[in-house]
Design a protein around this motif. Structure first.
Motif, PDB file in Angstrom:
ATOM      1  N   ALA A  25      -3.380  -3.858   4.569  1.00 25.35           N
ATOM      2  CA  ALA A  25      -4.254  -3.773   3.378  1.00 25.35           C
ATOM      3  C   ALA A  25      -3.375  -4.501   2.381  1.00 25.35           C
ATOM      4  O   ALA A  25      -2.091  -4.408   1.919  1.00 25.35           O
ATOM      5  CB  ALA A  25      -4.617  -2.223   3.257  1.00 25.35           C
TER       6      ALA A  25
ATOM      7  N   VAL B 213       0.866  -1.216  -0.016  1.00 27.58           N
ATOM      8  CA  VAL B 213      -0.126   0.082  -0.037  1.00 27.58           C
ATOM      9  C   VAL B 213       0.680   1.086   0.113  1.00 27.58           C
ATOM     10  O   VAL B 213       0.540   2.325  -0.569  1.00 27.58           O
ATOM     11  CB  VAL B 213      -0.968  -0.038   0.971  1.00 27.58           C
TER      12      VAL B 213
ATOM     13  N   VAL C 252      -6.514   5.013   4.025  1.00 28.43           N
ATOM     14  CA  VAL C 252      -6.534   3.665   4.152  1.00 28.43           C
ATOM     15  C   VAL C 252      -5.515   3.523   5.571  1.00 28.43           C
ATOM     16  O   VAL C 252      -4.763   4.367   5.835  1.00 28.43           O
ATOM     17  CB  VAL C 252      -6.093   2.722   3.197  1.00 28.43           C
ATOM     18  N   GLU C 253      -6.051   2.557   6.289  1.00 32.93           N
ATOM     19  CA  GLU C 253      -4.935   1.898   7.256  1.00 32.93           C
ATOM     20  C   GLU C 253      -4.178   0.746   6.752  1.00 32.93           C
ATOM     21  O   GLU C 253      -4.778  -0.040   6.006  1.00 32.93           O
ATOM     22  CB  GLU C 253      -5.768   1.824   8.688  1.00 32.93           C
ATOM     23  N   THR C 254      -3.293   0.433   7.442  1.00 29.93           N
ATOM     24  CA  THR C 254      -2.771  -1.069   7.362  1.00 29.93           C
ATOM     25  C   THR C 254      -3.412  -2.095   8.349  1.00 29.93           C
ATOM     26  O   THR C 254      -3.493  -1.613   9.453  1.00 29.93           O
ATOM     27  CB  THR C 254      -1.142  -0.975   7.327  1.00 29.93           C
TER      28      THR C 254
ATOM     29  N   VAL D 156      -8.821  -3.250   3.097  1.00 25.85           N
ATOM     30  CA  VAL D 156      -8.109  -2.840   4.371  1.00 25.85           C
ATOM     31  C   VAL D 156      -8.722  -3.536   5.353  1.00 25.85           C
ATOM     32  O   VAL D 156      -9.957  -3.826   5.573  1.00 25.85           O
ATOM     33  CB  VAL D 156      -8.509  -1.434   4.504  1.00 25.85           C
ATOM     34  N   LYS D 157      -7.777  -3.939   6.190  1.00 29.00           N
ATOM     35  CA  LYS D 157      -8.129  -4.940   7.654  1.00 29.00           C
ATOM     36  C   LYS D 157      -9.263  -5.865   7.053  1.00 29.00           C
ATOM     37  O   LYS D 157     -10.307  -5.999   7.907  1.00 29.00           O
ATOM     38  CB  LYS D 157      -8.739  -3.784   8.488  1.00 29.00           C
TER      39      LYS D 157
ATOM     40  N   GLN E 178     -12.962  -3.884   8.291  1.00 28.12           N
ATOM     41  CA  GLN E 178     -12.776  -4.073   6.901  1.00 28.12           C
ATOM     42  C   GLN E 178     -13.426  -2.790   5.880  1.00 28.12           C
ATOM     43  O   GLN E 178     -14.566  -2.384   6.273  1.00 28.12           O
ATOM     44  CB  GLN E 178     -13.629  -5.278   6.686  1.00 28.12           C
ATOM     45  N   LYS E 179     -12.586  -2.681   5.143  1.00 23.86           N
ATOM     46  CA  LYS E 179     -13.013  -1.517   4.107  1.00 23.86           C
ATOM     47  C   LYS E 179     -12.708  -1.820   2.888  1.00 23.86           C
ATOM     48  O   LYS E 179     -11.536  -2.308   2.490  1.00 23.86           O
ATOM     49  CB  LYS E 179     -12.517  -0.117   4.403  1.00 23.86           C
TER      50      LYS E 179
END
Length: 504
Positions: free
Chosen positions: A228, A173, A224-226, A198-199, A205-206
């Motif tokens: 991912a 990412v 976004v977050e990790t 994501v997640k 979750q996204k």
């Protein structure tokens, strides 16, 4: 004597995707060396008595260098211990499992590999993306998106584009722009569907779906977050049609469950089936009082009692264990009527062949005492085998009936527990947990001890009854009460709260 090492894949996060063999091996571990990417649900399965070593490996953030991890595994095995190396996903898919085996092999240390469910397959599946579909592609390619600092990608983008297959990039990412540029320069169509997931398999979750040419811009816009992953291919266009996980009633919700350890899995399983991510905090444990001369004396004269009152499933379990220790069975209760405080306790009795003669409409000690007092004529002898810190309202209600003799026998102590490998306080402070479930006032007190210093106003508590609610409200929590004192009713309450939250 040399021990042994198991490299165990923990899967992508959802503990339901942890393999049966992985769970069995983990349960027997004496040492667990675990990564930051291991899901909290799997971390909660680590044996309490095991030595736990957090090596915190995550992209660009290593608590312990790989060479040192290798040495820890070898050293602990050479001490004669059963060592589990617990890794997110699968240990052989960009998990550096092969590097860890090199030192073990050179030292003559035996090992086994327990494969794990990889995020490359499971995370797209949880987002409604089949990584293969005969109408769209005939191959799948999993690529590490990670590159060494200051070095160029060692990826043949031209070859990847020529495959016309689905591409899954793990740990990429931070280099999304470089990956998309490389694919476009290699001739990939600008409108090729692509996604960042994501997640996956957790409450966080996204899914961001766009095209190869617009994905970076869309990710910058939404954030976004990790962890991912990146998925590129025509199959990404199916996500909207095939998405299923977010349709579950509790999807996107993270719930803390605080039941005693021996009962916690039942509540957790009900919530997970509805789509919730569950963080288990046992909070309290029941420790039998044994030897227990007072209880042994009561068991030897059970025929003299008219009623036995049970106030918890733990009380049922411990009483029947004591009965067996005295070489007696359910026949000893032949002439005694039995009362249970609620549905869970009544179920625990039914599992032992005893059906409760009395269960109050409201599942609490005072209601049980009032209901039982209404059945008494004044000549009854009543046995209450329960926790040492039992609620006094039950006894007070019974003692109002003249002539009734109540023997309130402590059979177990309630002790408070805390786990060190998950910071529940931080989870609440950063807003990760939506609701906490409390099934007794003692679990509220145990929770408070485990997260000392927390601003309890940040906690939304779903409580099994009024006494539990009172304990939570006294700390300043925002409280909700289930209609009935049962696990199913708690789940129903959470479903209503989830539906409300989605519309706000």
């Amino acid at each position: 004597m040399t021990g042994k090492v198991w490299l165990v894949g923990a899967g992508p996060g959802d503990p339901g995707l942890f393999t049966l063999k992985g769970k069995q091996v983990l349960s027997e571990a004496q040492v667990v060396v675990y990564d930051a990417l291991v899901g909290q649900g799997v971390l909660n399965m680590m044996p309490k008595e095991a030595e736990l070593i957090n090596v915190g490996k995550r992209a660009s953030n290593h608590t312990m260098p790989q060479e040192e991890i290798n040495r820890v595994l070898a050293d602990k095995a050479l001490e004669g211990k059963r060592v589990v190396r617990l890794k997110g996903g699968d240990p052989f898919l960009f998990g550096r499992g092969g590097e860890e085996l090199e030192l073990l092999t050179s030292c003559g240390i035996p090992y086994e590999i327990v494969p794990g469910v990889t995020s490359a397959l499971s995370v797209p599946a949880y987002n409604g993306i089949p990584v293969t579909h005969r109408d769209f592609c005939s191959s799948l390619h999993i690529v590490t998106g990670h590159k060494r600092k200051g070095q160029a990608y060692d990826i043949d983008f031209d070859a990847l584009v020529r495959t016309k297959g689905t591409l899954v990039f793990l740990m990429g990412v931070s280099a999304l722009e470089d990956i998309c540029r490389g694919l476009l320069q290699a001739g990939m169509a600008e409108d090729m569907p692509a996604a960042v997931l994501v997640k996956g398999t957790t409450s966080g979750q996204k899914r961001i779906v766009a095209t190869v040419s617009s994905l970076k811009e869309e990710v910058d816009r939404q954030g976004v977050e990790t962890p991912a992953i990146i998925v590129v291919g025509k199959v990404c266009a199916l996500a909207g049609e095939f998405a299923w996980y977010e349709k579950l009633p509790l999807a996107g919700m993270k719930v803390l469950v605080t039941r005693p350890k021996e009962l916690i899995s039942q509540m957790s399983e009900k919530l997970r089936r509805k789509g919730a991510e569950v963080l288990e905090l046992p909070a309290v444990a029941t420790v039998p009082i044994w030897p227990n001369p007072a209880l042994s004396g009561c068991i030897s004269s059970l025929s003299e009692y008219q009623w036995i009152v049970f106030t918890s499933p733990a009380g049922v379990r411990i009483f029947f264990d004591a009965l067996a220790a005295e070489h007696r069975d359910v026949r000893a209760l032949g002439g005694v009527r039995v009362a249970a405080i609620g549905g869970g306790t009544a179920k625990a009795l039914a599992e032992r062949g005893i059906y409760a003669d009395l269960v109050p409409e409201v599942y609490d000690g005072e209601s049980l005492g009032v209901a039982l007092a209404g059945r008494c004529t004044g000549n009854e002898r009543i046995l209450i085998p329960r926790a040492a810190a039992g609620n006094q309202e039950l006894v007070n209600a019974l003692e109002k009936v003249r002539g009734v003799r109540v023997e309130d026998i402590p059979t177990y102590d309630t002790v408070y527990e805390k786990q060190d490998f998950i910071d529940e306080r931080a989870e609440f402070e950063n807003g990760s947990i939506d609701y906490a479930v409390f099934t007794s006032a003692s679990t509220v007190r145990g929770f408070a001890k485990a997260v000392e210093g927390l601003d309890y106003s940040t906690v939304s508590a779903v409580c099994i009854g009024k006494q539990t609610q009172a304990a939570a409200a006294a700390l300043g929590m925002k409280t909700y009460v289930a209609k009935q004192a049962s696990m199913d009713s708690i789940v129903e309450a959470l479903e209503k709260l989830a539906a409300r939250d989605r519309t706000e």
